[in-house]
Design a protein around this motif. Sequence first.
Motif, PDB file in Angstrom:
ATOM      1  N   LEU A   3     -13.348  -4.101  10.924  1.00  5.40           N
ATOM      2  CA  LEU A   3     -12.914  -3.254  12.111  1.00  5.40           C
ATOM      3  C   LEU A   3     -12.295  -4.903  12.605  1.00  5.40           C
ATOM      4  O   LEU A   3     -11.494  -4.945  13.004  1.00  5.40           O
ATOM      5  N   PHE A   4     -11.677  -5.263  11.628  1.00  2.00           N
ATOM      6  CA  PHE A   4     -11.056  -6.621  11.640  1.00  2.00           C
ATOM      7  C   PHE A   4      -9.550  -6.272  10.893  1.00  2.00           C
ATOM      8  O   PHE A   4      -8.572  -6.696  10.627  1.00  2.00           O
ATOM      9  N   PHE A   5      -9.351  -5.800   9.689  1.00  2.43           N
ATOM     10  CA  PHE A   5      -8.260  -5.081   9.064  1.00  2.43           C
ATOM     11  C   PHE A   5      -8.404  -3.997   8.181  1.00  2.43           C
ATOM     12  O   PHE A   5      -7.050  -3.601   8.391  1.00  2.43           O
ATOM     13  N   GLN A   6      -9.383  -3.048   8.102  1.00  4.46           N
ATOM     14  CA  GLN A   6      -9.426  -1.331   8.056  1.00  4.46           C
ATOM     15  C   GLN A   6      -8.912  -1.093   9.461  1.00  4.46           C
ATOM     16  O   GLN A   6      -7.874   0.206   9.231  1.00  4.46           O
ATOM     17  N   ALA A   7      -9.481  -0.857  10.097  1.00  6.18           N
ATOM     18  CA  ALA A   7      -8.819  -0.494  11.869  1.00  6.18           C
ATOM     19  C   ALA A   7      -7.098  -1.170  12.063  1.00  6.18           C
ATOM     20  O   ALA A   7      -6.709  -0.054  12.737  1.00  6.18           O
ATOM     21  N   VAL A  33      -6.610   1.210  -0.127  1.00  7.10           N
ATOM     22  CA  VAL A  33      -7.625   0.564  -1.356  1.00  7.10           C
ATOM     23  C   VAL A  33      -8.317  -0.583  -0.404  1.00  7.10           C
ATOM     24  O   VAL A  33      -9.640  -0.207  -0.962  1.00  7.10           O
ATOM     25  N   LEU A  34      -8.459  -0.648   1.126  1.00  4.29           N
ATOM     26  CA  LEU A  34      -9.483  -0.916   1.587  1.00  4.29           C
ATOM     27  C   LEU A  34     -10.756   0.650   2.600  1.00  4.29           C
ATOM     28  O   LEU A  34     -12.095  -0.376   1.831  1.00  4.29           O
ATOM     29  N   HIS A  35     -10.595   1.644   1.519  1.00  6.85           N
ATOM     30  CA  HIS A  35     -11.013   2.514   1.979  1.00  6.85           C
ATOM     31  C   HIS A  35     -12.244   2.755   0.682  1.00  6.85           C
ATOM     32  O   HIS A  35     -13.836   1.977   0.670  1.00  6.85           O
ATOM     33  N   ALA A  36     -11.525   2.195  -0.615  1.00 12.95           N
ATOM     34  CA  ALA A  36     -12.603   2.313  -1.828  1.00 12.95           C
ATOM     35  C   ALA A  36     -13.365   0.823  -1.993  1.00 12.95           C
ATOM     36  O   ALA A  36     -14.681   1.003  -2.410  1.00 12.95           O
ATOM     37  N   THR A  37     -12.714  -0.049  -1.155  1.00 16.36           N
ATOM     38  CA  THR A  37     -14.049  -1.057  -0.368  1.00 16.36           C
ATOM     39  C   THR A  37     -15.377  -0.633  -0.032  1.00 16.36           C
ATOM     40  O   THR A  37     -16.467  -1.198  -0.533  1.00 16.36           O
TER      41      THR A  37
END
Length: 96
Positions: A3-7, A33-37
């Motif tokens: 919610l706070f970073f990826q979007a 990289v956020l998706h992989a996380t």
Amino acid sequence: LELFFQAPFGILTYFAIHRGLPHRHLAAFFVSVLHATGVWYFYIPEALSGFPHLGGWPQSPEEGLSFDRLLFFWFGFWFCGILWIVIPYLIARRSW
């Protein structure tokens, strides 16, 4: 995390790519990289613990082909999970 970073970074990356901004490749790599996380934190523990939230592995072919299993286990977890890995990988590879 989502919610706070990826979007927000996903939206900023979208605008950067479509406007041809110079930082679009760095932003696309960062979002990938956020998706992989996300895969690491949500998919891997579920698989390692035996899919307790999905009812475990199907015990018979009939159970494996029931509507709920087709929708949630095979499509929702496996198919969408593979897309969640492959597409960000391809985007990160192109951006690298």
